[in-house]
Design an enzyme around this catalytic site. Structure first.
Site, PDB file in Angstrom:
ATOM      1  N   SER A  89      34.496  22.388  39.990  1.00  0.00           N
ATOM      2  CA  SER A  89      35.070  21.307  40.808  1.00  0.00           C
ATOM      3  C   SER A  89      34.586  19.929  40.360  1.00  0.00           C
ATOM      4  CB  SER A  89      34.703  21.517  42.274  1.00  0.00           C
ATOM      5  OG  SER A  89      35.160  22.769  42.718  1.00  0.00           O
TER       6      SER A  89
HETATM    7  C1  SAM Z   1      38.033  25.256  42.858  1.00  0.00           C
HETATM    8  S1  SAM Z   1      37.375  26.838  42.555  1.00  0.00           S
HETATM    9  C2  SAM Z   1      35.721  26.682  43.199  1.00  0.00           C
HETATM   10  C3  SAM Z   1      34.827  26.013  42.247  1.00  0.00           C
HETATM   11  C4  SAM Z   1      33.367  25.961  42.572  1.00  0.00           C
HETATM   12  N1  SAM Z   1      33.151  25.130  43.708  1.00  0.00           N
HETATM   13  C5  SAM Z   1      32.677  25.395  41.346  1.00  0.00           C
HETATM   14  O1  SAM Z   1      32.387  24.205  41.302  1.00  0.00           O
HETATM   15  O2  SAM Z   1      32.523  26.146  40.389  1.00  0.00           O
HETATM   16  C6  SAM Z   1      38.108  27.819  43.833  1.00  0.00           C
HETATM   17  C7  SAM Z   1      37.706  29.255  43.767  1.00  0.00           C
HETATM   18  O3  SAM Z   1      38.099  29.888  44.966  1.00  0.00           O
HETATM   19  C8  SAM Z   1      38.383  31.229  44.627  1.00  0.00           C
HETATM   20  N2  SAM Z   1      39.151  31.848  45.729  1.00  0.00           N
HETATM   21  C9  SAM Z   1      40.479  31.762  45.994  1.00  0.00           C
HETATM   22  N3  SAM Z   1      40.784  32.506  47.075  1.00  0.00           N
HETATM   23  C10 SAM Z   1      39.626  33.072  47.499  1.00  0.00           C
HETATM   24  C11 SAM Z   1      39.305  33.949  48.552  1.00  0.00           C
HETATM   25  N4  SAM Z   1      40.233  34.432  49.387  1.00  0.00           N
HETATM   26  N5  SAM Z   1      38.022  34.334  48.699  1.00  0.00           N
HETATM   27  C12 SAM Z   1      37.059  33.889  47.856  1.00  0.00           C
HETATM   28  N6  SAM Z   1      37.321  33.073  46.816  1.00  0.00           N
HETATM   29  C13 SAM Z   1      38.570  32.647  46.642  1.00  0.00           C
HETATM   30  C14 SAM Z   1      39.145  31.099  43.333  1.00  0.00           C
HETATM   31  O4  SAM Z   1      39.204  32.330  42.629  1.00  0.00           O
HETATM   32  C15 SAM Z   1      38.349  30.009  42.637  1.00  0.00           C
HETATM   33  O5  SAM Z   1      37.365  30.566  41.802  1.00  0.00           O
END
Ligand code: SAM
Length: 366
Positions: A89
């Site tokens: 992010s």
């Molecule tokens: C924007 S990324 C997060 C990045 C993290 N904050 C970082 O800086 O590395 C969003 C993540 O949410 C995950 N995601 C989507 N739906 C989800 C769910 N139902 N439960 C858990 N994770 C989920 C995606 O696979 C993705 O890896």
């Protein structure tokens, strides 16, 4: 100045970074450990660490998200096109959510959407690794996060699963921190947080803008809070909005004197009011040379309205069970009548049966 210090300075000057513990976490947790060997912001060319190490470090310590997955892993990142489904992010949005979360040492935190593991590591710096549980839906993404976290010398509890269910075994939490956006706040997060605890999440109901949301869990088992700013994040997998698809369908065509851009370019407060009046309806605008098309679609109906320069009136097509353009226009002028309240005057209450947007006071519909 070292790159991380320059980034910290930049975020502080821009007003994103105000809290010393968050500043220290950003300083001490090396973002580059969580970045992929080829960094790509989704714009411009990918930069390889091997080929151009200086350029790679510049990108990693810039203020952009770095895309780490396309199409849930079905498309190779090298393709350079596809739906962005995981990322490291962007620092400004991460800092904004972390500051809103308002953690104290020893707080137990549920982190939803592990991604690369970077935000889990920042949380671990703030409250201690043993107090952080991070949930990722994609096993391959979680596996890479585990390796990154190990390299960074940090060991939060990693869970592979649907973050919408929280992780009951670690409850109660003092804080829930999501870095994937939701259109509906999962009630499990409220159930698993102690009264007075805080939930911070990106909220994207599909209607125009997306928002940063901070909720406090109440003793009666609800959660109440306000929209605090803008937040652009990938949607939680099971809550992704449907794509616009009207193939083969014809609607009723009419004209309007209202410029479609009035609705399409409306500010965030208007989007919240229109979204509350039309739950489950998506709204997106698209520029097409000098023209502009606003599309509205939900499970039961769809509409499009087209602005073209030089025209006195504009074409509208509406199909399905409801006239979505007409309803959006009514909601927009209702918002104007209420003196155009801004995003910060809207809030949300979450109950076991769903969530509800309000204006100024819980219960009053925006
Ligand atoms: C924007 S990324 C997060 C990045 C993290 N904050 C970082 O800086 O590395 C969003 C993540 O949410 C995950 N995601 C989507 N739906 C989800 C769910 N139902 N439960 C858990 N994770 C989920 C995606 O696979 C993705 O890896």
């Amino acid at each position: 100045m070292r790159r991380v210090e320059a980034l910290i300075e930049r975020l502080a000057v821009a007003g994103w970074l105000t809290q010393d513990p968050v500043r220290a976490a950003l300083h001490d947790v090396p973002r580059h450990v969580f970045a992929p060997p080829t960094a790509w912001t989704g714009d411009g060319d990918p930069v390889s660490e091997k080929v151009d190490p200086e350029g790679w470090f510049d990108l990693v310590y810039g203020d952009d998200a770095i895309i780490t997955q396309l199409d849930d892993g079905a498309t190779d990142l090298a393709a350079g096109a596809g739906r962005f489904t995981s990322s490291l992010s962007a620092p400004s949005t991460v800092v904004s959510l972390l500051e809103l979360l308002d953690v104290e040492p020893g707080h137990r935190v549920l982190d939803v959407g592990t991604g690369t593991g970077w935000t889990a590591a920042l949380l671990a710096h703030l409250v201690g690794s043993q107090n952080v549980t991070t949930v990722e839906v994609d096993p391959a993404v979680s596996g890479r996060a585990a390796a990154n976290l190990k390299q960074a010398g940090c060991a939060p509890r990693l869970v592979v699963g649907d973050g919408a269910e929280g992780w009951a075994r670690g409850a109660p939490y003092d804080r829930v921190h999501a870095t994937c956006a939701v259109a509906r706040v999962p009630y499990a997060w409220v159930e698993q947080t102690r009264p007075g605890g805080v939930i911070v999440t990106p909220y994207d109901p599909g209607f125009g803008s997306s928002h940063e949301l901070r909720l406090v869990v109440m003793p009666d088992g609800t959660a109440v809070g306000r929209f605090t700013g803008y937040a652009s994040y990938m949607m939680m997998r099971a809550q992704r909005h449907p794509e616009w698809d009207t193939s083969g369908r014809r609607g009723e065509v009419s004209t309007t004197d209202i410029d479609p851009r009035t609705i399409g370019y409306a500010p965030a407060g208007a989007d919240l009011a229109m979204g509350a009046a039309l739950p489950g309806v998506c709204a997106r605008g698209e520029r097409d040379a000098d023209a502009y098309v606003l599309r509205l679609w939900g499970p039961d109906a769809w509409a499009s309205a087209r602005y073209e320069p030089g025209r006195e009136s504009f074409e509208v097509e509406q199909g399905g069970d409801r006239a979505l353009w007409d309803l959006a226009v009514t909601a927009y002028f209702g918002w104007i009548t209420r003196r155009s309240p801004g995003r910060d005057r809207f809030g949300l209450t979450v109950t076991p049966t769903g969530d509800r947007v309000w204006l100024d006071r819980p219960g009053v519909i925006g």
